[in-house]
Design a protein around this motif. Sequence first.
Motif, short mmCIF file in Angstrom:
data_model
loop_
_atom_site.label_atom_id
_atom_site.label_comp_id
_atom_site.label_asym_id
_atom_site.label_seq_id
_atom_site.Cartn_x
_atom_site.Cartn_y
_atom_site.Cartn_z
N TYR A 24 30.63 66.21 32.95
CA TYR A 24 30.52 65.07 31.91
C TYR A 24 32.61 66.38 31.04
CZ TYR A 24 26.96 62.55 33.26
OH TYR A 24 26.44 62.20 34.83
N PRO A 25 33.24 65.93 31.16
CA PRO A 25 34.57 67.43 30.85
C PRO A 25 34.66 67.30 29.19
CG PRO A 25 35.23 66.29 32.00
CD PRO A 25 33.82 65.73 32.07
N ASN A 26 34.31 65.76 29.07
CA ASN A 26 34.88 65.63 27.65
C ASN A 26 33.53 65.43 26.52
OD1 ASN A 26 37.69 66.30 28.00
ND2 ASN A 26 37.70 63.71 29.31
N LEU A 27 32.45 65.33 26.48
CA LEU A 27 31.69 64.84 26.24
C LEU A 27 31.43 65.86 25.37
CD1 LEU A 27 29.72 62.53 25.48
CD2 LEU A 27 27.88 63.52 27.67
N LYS A 28 31.54 65.50 23.60
CA LYS A 28 31.10 66.62 22.90
C LYS A 28 29.94 66.27 21.72
CE LYS A 28 36.25 67.53 21.98
NZ LYS A 28 36.76 67.48 21.85
N ASP A 29 30.03 65.00 21.63
CA ASP A 29 28.38 65.17 20.59
C ASP A 29 27.04 63.79 21.44
OD1 ASP A 29 27.01 64.47 18.75
OD2 ASP A 29 28.74 63.93 17.31
N ILE A 30 26.68 64.58 21.71
CA ILE A 30 25.91 63.43 21.72
C ILE A 30 23.94 63.18 21.04
CG2 ILE A 30 23.76 62.93 23.93
CD1 ILE A 30 25.40 65.10 25.32
N ASP A 31 23.77 62.19 20.43
CA ASP A 31 22.34 61.66 19.87
C ASP A 31 21.16 61.21 21.11
OD1 ASP A 31 20.47 61.15 18.21
OD2 ASP A 31 21.91 60.48 16.67
N LEU A 32 20.28 61.81 21.25
CA LEU A 32 19.40 61.48 21.94
C LEU A 32 17.77 61.45 21.41
CD1 LEU A 32 19.89 62.81 25.16
CD2 LEU A 32 20.32 61.12 24.57
N SER A 33 18.22 61.08 20.11
CA SER A 33 16.73 61.14 19.18
C SER A 33 15.11 59.76 19.84
CB SER A 33 16.96 61.37 17.37
OG SER A 33 17.80 62.07 17.34
N PHE A 34 14.54 60.80 19.03
CA PHE A 34 13.86 59.14 19.15
C PHE A 34 13.31 59.06 21.18
CE2 PHE A 34 14.12 59.40 15.22
CZ PHE A 34 12.31 59.58 14.63
N VAL A 35 14.00 59.60 21.62
CA VAL A 35 14.33 59.56 23.23
C VAL A 35 13.07 60.10 23.70
CG1 VAL A 35 15.51 58.83 25.59
CG2 VAL A 35 16.91 58.73 23.58
N THR A 36 11.99 59.68 24.18
CA THR A 36 10.94 60.37 24.43
C THR A 36 10.43 60.58 25.50
OG1 THR A 36 9.33 58.68 25.04
CG2 THR A 36 9.09 59.08 22.74
N HIS A 37 11.29 60.81 26.10
CA HIS A 37 11.44 61.66 27.77
C HIS A 37 12.38 62.52 28.43
CE1 HIS A 37 8.82 58.92 30.06
NE2 HIS A 37 9.90 58.07 29.37
N VAL A 38 13.43 63.42 26.71
CA VAL A 38 14.02 64.26 26.61
C VAL A 38 12.77 65.43 26.08
CG1 VAL A 38 15.99 65.86 25.31
CG2 VAL A 38 15.78 62.41 26.11
N ASP A 39 13.09 66.42 27.57
CA ASP A 39 12.42 67.96 27.16
C ASP A 39 13.24 68.41 28.14
OD1 ASP A 39 12.73 67.74 30.04
OD2 ASP A 39 10.86 67.08 30.46
N ASP A 40 12.84 70.32 27.98
CA ASP A 40 13.30 71.66 27.86
C ASP A 40 14.46 71.16 29.14
OD1 ASP A 40 12.41 72.57 25.93
OD2 ASP A 40 10.27 73.13 27.06
N VAL A 41 13.47 70.47 30.26
CA VAL A 41 14.52 70.19 31.61
C VAL A 41 15.72 69.71 31.67
CG1 VAL A 41 14.09 69.57 33.93
CG2 VAL A 41 12.37 70.87 33.24
N VAL A 42 16.00 68.66 31.03
CA VAL A 42 16.82 67.44 30.60
C VAL A 42 17.42 67.96 29.57
CG1 VAL A 42 17.46 65.46 29.35
CG2 VAL A 42 15.39 65.36 30.39
N MET A 43 17.25 69.19 28.52
CA MET A 43 18.14 69.55 27.70
C MET A 43 18.91 70.88 28.60
SD MET A 43 16.18 70.22 23.84
CE MET A 43 17.59 71.50 23.88
#
Length: 621
Positions: free
Chosen positions: A554-573
């Motif tokens: 996703y070459p243009n994606l600069k700002d992402i907010d995934l707060s309180f999305v509980t499945h986000v972990d180290d691998v996803v990051m």
Amino acid sequence: MTLGQIDRADEVAGIVFVDRKQSALTDFLASHNISAQQINLDYQARLARQQADQAAAAAAAANEENNANGSDDDEDVAEQKKRKRKEEKAIAKIKASKEFKRRKFEHHRAKDSDDDEETDDDALARDMMKKPQKAPPKPGQFANCETCEKRFTVTPYTLAGVDGGFLCTKCGKELKDEKSKAEKAAAKSKKKALVPRVRKRQQESDRMEGNVKLGAKSLVEHCVRKVADVVNDIEDFGDLPQNLLDRLSQILSKKRVLTPRTLQLFLQPGIDRIAVYDCAKLETEDFNKIFAFMPDVERVNFRFAGQLKDEPFRYMIEKNPKLRHLQLDASNLITDAAWTDLFLHRGDQLETLKLSALNDSFRDEIVEIMASTCPNLKRLKLRKCSHMTEQSINFIASMTSLEHLSLAIAQESSAESLVNLIDSVGSNLKTLCLEDYCDADDSVLEAIKNNCTQLTKLRLTGSPSFTDNMLANLFDAAWPNPCIRHIDLSSNRDMDSAMGPNDEDDENPVGFGSNAMKAMMVHSGNKLEQLDLHSNRHVGKEVLLDVFDGVKQYPNLKDIDLSFVTHVDDVVMTGIFKSCPALEKLAVFACFSAREAVIPQGIAVIGLPNAQSAVETVGGA
């Protein structure tokens, strides 16, 4: 002349010669500011310090010896007996000496008592066992250097050593140089240690804004910040361009130092816009001054303008004929009559109107007047205007010239009113923002898909009725709208539902879920610049790993907010960092499984307590 007279004459001549010699030496010392008295005083002071150091060292040694003698548990039993035998033998030898008997006699005569005689004898014998402390050598006497043991002559300038002795000239100079180097190193390390603490607040502030670029800031940014620091000493900004004036206004507003005095620096007749992001310290006269100094102003942006009243507002309407863009926040002292005057006199030329936090004015009747008198209005933003009802939504539906629409008013409006609004104005919209409409359901999403074909920004938040399948249907290939650059679909979930983030049995959950996530990234991923999905608990981990697998880009994606999305972990990051090469800011508040991911340099990660320490170093993995 007799022999005695000759001797007497020689003696007198010698005395005269010595007197002349001493007088010449005295004159020489005086001419070079050398005082014999001062030399003696310095020597006495050094001698006193040396004696004090020796006394302190002796006390420390005695204390250490007492501690050693008291720690019988650490000694071997045989060693204890051997030491005691030696001590008793030495005490007995001292008691048999004449010196002991003499001191004992003097001691008892001074004490005038025979009580506890044996204890006194032992104490007196132990005192005699101690080695007497030698007096320090005086200037002119010889001493051995404490460091190199070289024999040298003591002078008033001789330095004392660490252990109480004296140092020769060479060792004294080396000790002095070492102390000087140590002091400089300590001062330097102290200065370095203070830098992070001093700058920590500014660094955290920049990180919250997504500004974590490597290297020094630009010269322009440094200059602007420096000007903001000394703004009270500046008399005029000169011919600064508008973008730098706007940046200065932002910094001063953030520091809460934008006062009537500093406001005067921004008032330049040749400028067509004024932006004050914190008007809390301004009075009514200051607003009058703004419109008087800037008759050609076209853009007005006042935030927290609590002192903007009808008088300066009507003055603006009268004296600023070129006004086309107006943005006001918390202007609660402006009455409905003043708003009516604005739309009647300037409504035909208004192109932008952004109003927020109006609690005492701007009712449905004013919205009706606005809709009928502002035919050229292209950008409308209304947020937190307390007196608006669903009727205002119906009036706005008649404004077909709108290209950018943002509404966070009359949250109790029905889905039918929202559908009617989108059916009326949706075809020309490039921006659509509907925030916290509890009654908005899938029919609103269907209306967006059927009418909106030019959207570049979409914000639909706070709905407890949107379903995952309908959100996915919005982004399917049948929607003719091109890729959207800014998407905010946060907080779309049913708060009353018992289904948690790990319950995936429901194929069509209420809220933004896995199906919508996949469809959205397929539709707009190539052009997407900003994505906000916070508090969407139905997005599964498998979908996150599939979307951000490190291969898809996703070459243009600069700002992402995934707060309180509980499945986000180290691998996803880690996958996000690889799939988004242009990423600048990532918010992951309350993502408790994300704690150990290595953060690439240049990315501001917000929400992790150890984010700063997890930043990848140069040459790291």
